[in-house]
Scaffold this motif. Sequence first.
Motif, PDB file in Angstrom:
ATOM      1  N   GLN A   3      89.006  96.453   4.103  1.00 39.12           N
ATOM      2  CA  GLN A   3      88.656  97.721   4.072  1.00 39.12           C
ATOM      3  C   GLN A   3      86.894  97.834   4.111  1.00 39.12           C
ATOM      4  OE1 GLN A   3      90.797  99.554   0.820  1.00 39.12           O
ATOM      5  NE2 GLN A   3      91.781 100.893   2.216  1.00 39.12           N
ATOM      6  N   VAL A   4      86.337  98.632   5.011  1.00 42.75           N
ATOM      7  CA  VAL A   4      85.048  98.713   4.845  1.00 42.75           C
ATOM      8  C   VAL A   4      84.551 100.207   4.755  1.00 42.75           C
ATOM      9  CG1 VAL A   4      82.813  98.468   6.303  1.00 42.75           C
ATOM     10  CG2 VAL A   4      84.598  96.634   6.270  1.00 42.75           C
ATOM     11  N   VAL A   5      84.020 100.662   3.620  1.00 43.82           N
ATOM     12  CA  VAL A   5      83.458 101.966   3.587  1.00 43.82           C
ATOM     13  C   VAL A   5      82.077 101.734   4.071  1.00 43.82           C
ATOM     14  CG1 VAL A   5      82.791 103.723   1.806  1.00 43.82           C
ATOM     15  CG2 VAL A   5      84.618 101.581   1.469  1.00 43.82           C
ATOM     16  N   ALA A  91      84.406 111.406   9.157  1.00 47.45           N
ATOM     17  CA  ALA A  91      84.520 110.370  10.092  1.00 47.45           C
ATOM     18  C   ALA A  91      84.125 110.607  11.511  1.00 47.45           C
ATOM     19  CB  ALA A  91      86.077 109.744  10.217  1.00 47.45           C
ATOM     20  N   PRO A  92      84.469 112.065  11.953  1.00 43.87           N
ATOM     21  CA  PRO A  92      83.956 112.197  13.281  1.00 43.87           C
ATOM     22  C   PRO A  92      82.510 112.111  13.511  1.00 43.87           C
ATOM     23  CG  PRO A  92      85.720 113.927  12.731  1.00 43.87           C
ATOM     24  CD  PRO A  92      85.387 112.897  11.364  1.00 43.87           C
ATOM     25  N   PHE A  93      81.776 112.467  12.414  1.00 44.57           N
ATOM     26  CA  PHE A  93      80.486 112.397  12.811  1.00 44.57           C
ATOM     27  C   PHE A  93      79.898 110.960  12.947  1.00 44.57           C
ATOM     28  CE2 PHE A  93      75.993 111.920  10.999  1.00 44.57           C
ATOM     29  CZ  PHE A  93      75.311 113.011  11.499  1.00 44.57           C
ATOM     30  N   ASP A  94      80.275 110.164  11.983  1.00 48.93           N
ATOM     31  CA  ASP A  94      79.787 108.877  12.178  1.00 48.93           C
ATOM     32  C   ASP A  94      80.319 107.959  13.210  1.00 48.93           C
ATOM     33  OD1 ASP A  94      78.311 108.220   8.937  1.00 48.93           O
ATOM     34  OD2 ASP A  94      80.033 109.432   8.841  1.00 48.93           O
ATOM     35  N   VAL A  95      81.557 108.184  13.499  1.00 46.78           N
ATOM     36  CA  VAL A  95      82.363 107.536  14.591  1.00 46.78           C
ATOM     37  C   VAL A  95      81.617 107.795  15.861  1.00 46.78           C
ATOM     38  CG1 VAL A  95      84.702 107.260  15.948  1.00 46.78           C
ATOM     39  CG2 VAL A  95      84.561 107.196  13.344  1.00 46.78           C
ATOM     40  N   GLY A  96      81.382 109.149  15.971  1.00 45.99           N
ATOM     41  CA  GLY A  96      80.774 109.783  17.335  1.00 45.99           C
ATOM     42  C   GLY A  96      79.475 109.209  17.652  1.00 45.99           C
ATOM     43  N   PHE A  97      78.614 109.073  16.528  1.00 40.46           N
ATOM     44  CA  PHE A  97      77.224 108.264  16.557  1.00 40.46           C
ATOM     45  C   PHE A  97      77.541 106.752  16.910  1.00 40.46           C
ATOM     46  CE2 PHE A  97      75.149 112.133  14.898  1.00 40.46           C
ATOM     47  CZ  PHE A  97      73.739 112.000  15.756  1.00 40.46           C
ATOM     48  N   ILE A  98      78.464 106.065  16.263  1.00 39.74           N
ATOM     49  CA  ILE A  98      78.799 104.870  16.713  1.00 39.74           C
ATOM     50  C   ILE A  98      79.143 104.648  17.767  1.00 39.74           C
ATOM     51  CG2 ILE A  98      80.080 102.774  15.813  1.00 39.74           C
ATOM     52  CD1 ILE A  98      79.939 103.828  12.922  1.00 39.74           C
ATOM     53  N   LYS A 106      76.604 100.106  26.888  1.00 37.79           N
ATOM     54  CA  LYS A 106      77.666  99.690  27.956  1.00 37.79           C
ATOM     55  C   LYS A 106      78.624  98.873  27.705  1.00 37.79           C
ATOM     56  CE  LYS A 106      74.588 101.109  32.083  1.00 37.79           C
ATOM     57  NZ  LYS A 106      73.690 101.561  31.121  1.00 37.79           N
ATOM     58  N   GLU A 107      78.948  98.716  26.139  1.00 39.37           N
ATOM     59  CA  GLU A 107      80.246  97.929  25.786  1.00 39.37           C
ATOM     60  C   GLU A 107      81.415  98.772  25.625  1.00 39.37           C
ATOM     61  OE1 GLU A 107      79.691  95.378  22.529  1.00 39.37           O
ATOM     62  OE2 GLU A 107      77.527  95.049  22.816  1.00 39.37           O
ATOM     63  N   LYS A 108      82.276  98.797  26.759  1.00 44.57           N
ATOM     64  CA  LYS A 108      83.474  99.520  26.864  1.00 44.57           C
ATOM     65  C   LYS A 108      84.415  99.437  25.713  1.00 44.57           C
ATOM     66  CE  LYS A 108      83.007 100.162  31.878  1.00 44.57           C
ATOM     67  NZ  LYS A 108      83.564 100.003  33.081  1.00 44.57           N
ATOM     68  N   ALA A 109      84.454  98.037  25.300  1.00 43.31           N
ATOM     69  CA  ALA A 109      85.554  97.645  24.074  1.00 43.31           C
ATOM     70  C   ALA A 109      85.155  98.666  23.086  1.00 43.31           C
ATOM     71  CB  ALA A 109      85.581  96.275  23.934  1.00 43.31           C
ATOM     72  N   TRP A 110      83.923  98.825  22.822  1.00 46.04           N
ATOM     73  CA  TRP A 110      83.774  99.768  21.513  1.00 46.04           C
ATOM     74  C   TRP A 110      83.426 100.871  21.568  1.00 46.04           C
ATOM     75  CZ3 TRP A 110      83.540  97.703  16.562  1.00 46.04           C
ATOM     76  CH2 TRP A 110      83.949  96.197  16.485  1.00 46.04           C
ATOM     77  N   GLN A 111      83.431 101.727  22.815  1.00 41.11           N
ATOM     78  CA  GLN A 111      83.121 102.797  22.937  1.00 41.11           C
ATOM     79  C   GLN A 111      84.220 103.856  22.516  1.00 41.11           C
ATOM     80  OE1 GLN A 111      82.239 103.588  27.307  1.00 41.11           O
ATOM     81  NE2 GLN A 111      80.736 101.897  27.146  1.00 41.11           N
ATOM     82  N   THR A 112      85.229 103.261  22.266  1.00 41.25           N
ATOM     83  CA  THR A 112      86.387 103.849  21.300  1.00 41.25           C
ATOM     84  C   THR A 112      86.563 102.927  20.031  1.00 41.25           C
ATOM     85  OG1 THR A 112      87.392 104.926  23.155  1.00 41.25           O
ATOM     86  CG2 THR A 112      88.578 104.812  21.126  1.00 41.25           C
ATOM     87  N   LEU A 113      85.639 103.385  19.197  1.00 45.04           N
ATOM     88  CA  LEU A 113      85.814 102.633  17.832  1.00 45.04           C
ATOM     89  C   LEU A 113      87.246 102.237  17.273  1.00 45.04           C
ATOM     90  CD1 LEU A 113      83.958 101.077  15.954  1.00 45.04           C
ATOM     91  CD2 LEU A 113      83.963 103.206  14.624  1.00 45.04           C
ATOM     92  N   THR A 114      88.272 103.223  17.599  1.00 43.85           N
ATOM     93  CA  THR A 114      89.633 103.033  16.839  1.00 43.85           C
ATOM     94  C   THR A 114      90.285 101.965  17.686  1.00 43.85           C
ATOM     95  OG1 THR A 114      90.237 105.057  18.268  1.00 43.85           O
ATOM     96  CG2 THR A 114      89.890 105.482  16.008  1.00 43.85           C
ATOM     97  N   VAL A 119      90.819 104.176  11.008  1.00 45.34           N
ATOM     98  CA  VAL A 119      89.743 104.996  10.332  1.00 45.34           C
ATOM     99  C   VAL A 119      90.423 105.844   9.354  1.00 45.34           C
ATOM    100  CG1 VAL A 119      87.920 106.763  10.582  1.00 45.34           C
ATOM    101  CG2 VAL A 119      88.033 104.946  12.304  1.00 45.34           C
ATOM    102  N   PHE A 120      90.104 105.846   7.821  1.00 46.27           N
ATOM    103  CA  PHE A 120      90.422 106.810   7.006  1.00 46.27           C
ATOM    104  C   PHE A 120      89.289 107.734   6.647  1.00 46.27           C
ATOM    105  CE2 PHE A 120      91.091 108.247   2.836  1.00 46.27           C
ATOM    106  CZ  PHE A 120      92.618 108.372   2.659  1.00 46.27           C
TER     107      PHE A 120
END
Length: 229
Positions: A3-5, A91-98, A106-114, A119-120
């Motif tokens: 896990q990564v906090v 999580a929605p705040f940080d995930v949205g920014f990332i 333009k890295e499509k694979a990472w544009q949806t982090l999940t 994500v917990f």
Amino acid sequence: MRQVVLDTETTGLSPAQGHRIIEIGCVEVINRRLTGKVFHTYIQPDRAVDPGAMKVHGITDSFLEGKPRFHEIANEFKTFIQGAELIIHNAPFDVGFIEHEFTLLKEKAWQTLTNQCSVFDTLAFARQKHPGQRNNLDALCKRYNVDNQHRDKHGALLDADILANLYLVMTGGQNALVLEDAVSEQAASVQQVEARVIKQWNIPVIEPTEDELNAHLSFMSKVLKQDAF
């Protein structure tokens, strides 16, 4: 289980308004134990930090001068978090920014982090456990007796470290770790006492047979399980 906090600090409240990440802090947890391995960086956002955000984290525009831009740290960041379960408060705040930062690259694979990580959300978890109560980090630290006295302002790595300890306590992990240590210490003390008694009184030691030992271990396992629940 790895896990990564994770926590971030930003120039403002919303990437839709052009705000950017200025700090990322990550703390690694493997099998519910802190490993000491972290990822931490400040980031040059190429825009001003909002005064309101600056009051929260204290990071100034002048401090960010000369810091790397997101594209310079993106690969190292991806390597650190890929495949892990991310533990994030709100999580929605940080995930949205990332995801926004990866969209700009333009890295499509990472544009949806999940697609890359699960994500917990500890805020959602806390709201379920404590409905109607305050569930920000400070309130939760007070509720669970997690030390945060050194936190006078927000900081991504500092908050990630606090959240890691808070997560383990909230989900029961710390209690189990403390119990394991206590049981080990108690067993060691008992063995020392037994050794002294045997030596002093010259008591013959009769070792149990393998069947007797297995039967005893099976019985004690059942007793311990009953006590644990």
